[in-house]
Design an enzyme around this catalytic site. Structure first.
Site, short mmCIF file in Angstrom:
data_model
loop_
_atom_site.label_atom_id
_atom_site.label_comp_id
_atom_site.label_asym_id
_atom_site.label_seq_id
_atom_site.Cartn_x
_atom_site.Cartn_y
_atom_site.Cartn_z
CG ASP A 118 27.49 64.78 52.97
OD1 ASP A 118 27.89 64.15 54.20
OD2 ASP A 118 28.28 65.10 52.18
CG HIS A 142 24.43 59.66 62.17
ND1 HIS A 142 24.92 60.23 61.09
CD2 HIS A 142 25.79 59.46 62.87
CE1 HIS A 142 26.18 60.10 60.90
NE2 HIS A 142 26.60 59.76 61.83
CG LEU A 172 7.91 55.10 48.73
CD1 LEU A 172 8.56 55.77 47.49
CD2 LEU A 172 8.07 56.03 49.94
C1 FPP Z 1 26.27 61.45 56.34
O1 FPP Z 1 26.61 62.26 57.22
C2 FPP Z 1 25.39 60.36 56.73
C3 FPP Z 1 25.45 59.42 56.87
C4 FPP Z 1 26.89 58.59 56.66
C5 FPP Z 1 24.36 58.40 57.53
C6 FPP Z 1 23.22 58.56 57.09
C7 FPP Z 1 22.28 57.80 57.91
C8 FPP Z 1 21.09 58.28 58.61
C9 FPP Z 1 20.37 59.43 58.10
C10 FPP Z 1 20.47 57.58 59.65
C11 FPP Z 1 19.96 56.24 59.39
C12 FPP Z 1 19.22 55.69 58.22
C13 FPP Z 1 18.14 55.29 58.02
C14 FPP Z 1 17.56 54.84 56.62
C15 FPP Z 1 17.04 55.29 59.00
P1 FPP Z 1 28.14 62.34 57.67
O2 FPP Z 1 28.23 61.74 59.11
O3 FPP Z 1 28.90 62.01 56.54
O4 FPP Z 1 28.18 64.01 57.94
P2 FPP Z 1 29.27 64.99 57.70
O5 FPP Z 1 29.93 64.83 56.16
O6 FPP Z 1 28.79 66.33 57.93
O7 FPP Z 1 30.41 64.57 58.63
#
Ligand code: FPP
Length: 231
Positions: free
Chosen positions: A12, A29, A123
């Site tokens: 997050d 991201h 893994l």
């Molecule tokens: C949360 O941050 C994160 C996500 C919803 C996406 C997670 C995805 C990645 C790290 C990239 C792709 C994944 C892989 C496995 C290659 P948020 O956008 O909710 O952040 P915020 O709460 O600060 O708005």
């Protein structure tokens, strides 16, 4: 140090990481993918057997189309770029979640990567995509009711072990450690059944800043805890 066999992570804070720097969310991201790569590599190094990452929830479908597209593109690139890492280190990829909602192209890429890595298991990397735990549990309940209706199963035979077999995570043990970044004290519909006895570790760091030393700290904290499983 006692290493958890299975670590699950709610990644997050990508959006907030980007906002703090005046960048578009997608840049958060993008940087988050670097953390994914770093943490996968660290798990190999620390001999963690299972890593489950929450990459896209069923609720995330409500985000702007552009952000969704960007996220899936990043995932696709990640699978392309890291296939060598998977082969070299025996990483088995599994996607958990409702695949029917994913577009055909990404589904194909996923299926190819899963098939290519199916023989590995040093893994086990589970990536939750279009994942919702309540939906997963409902899905299991539906499949089990069908078995009962068809006469293949007696209701009394449904115990925790059998129920677990009908979840997306049927091939993984329950997580020992659940990590959430960016300080939020929520479970957000992630692995509700599976985390019944997991140790929870929350860090205020945003996901793009979460790297090997942070994982090490979480494992250290975990290894100090005494797990009693309600006993
Ligand atoms: C949360 O941050 C994160 C996500 C919803 C996406 C997670 C995805 C990645 C790290 C990239 C792709 C994944 C892989 C496995 C290659 P948020 O956008 O909710 O952040 P915020 O709460 O600060 O708005």
């Amino acid at each position: 140090m006692k290493t958890p066999r299975h670590i699950a992570i709610i990644m997050d804070g990508n959006g907030r990481w980007a906002k703090k720097r005046g960048l578009p969310r997608i840049m958060g991201h993008k940087k988050g993918v670097d953390s994914v790569k770093n943490i996968v590599t660290s798990c190999i190094k620390f001999k963690v057997e299972y890593l489950t990452l929450y990459a896209f929830s069923t609720e995330n479908w409500l985000r702007p189309k552009r952000e969704i597209k960007g996220l899936f593109r990043l995932l696709e690139n990640f699978l392309d770029n890291e296939i060598k890492l998977f082969h070299d280190n025996g990483v088995r990829l599994r996607i958990i979640g409702d695949r029917d909602r994913l577009d055909a192209r990404i589904r194909k890429k996923i299926e190819e990567t899963e098939a290519e890595t199916a023989g590995y298991g040093t893994l086990n990397l589970n990536i939750a995509l279009s994942y919702g735990s309540r939906q997963e549990i409902l899905n299991a309940a539906r499949m089990l009711s069908k078995e009962v209706k068809n006469g293949r199963l007696q209701p009394e035979q449904i115990d925790e072990r059998l129920f677990s077999k009908y979840l997306y995570t049927n091939e993984s043990p329950d997580p020992d450690l659940l990590i959430r970044t960016s300080g939020e004290m929520r479970v957000s519909n992630f692995l509700l059944w599976q985390i019944s006895y997991s140790e929870i570790y929350v860090t205020s760091k945003f996901w793009p800043d979460f790297r090997e030393p942070d994982l090490e700290k979480a494992i250290e904290e975990y290894s100090k805890r005494e797990r009693r499983f309600g006993k």
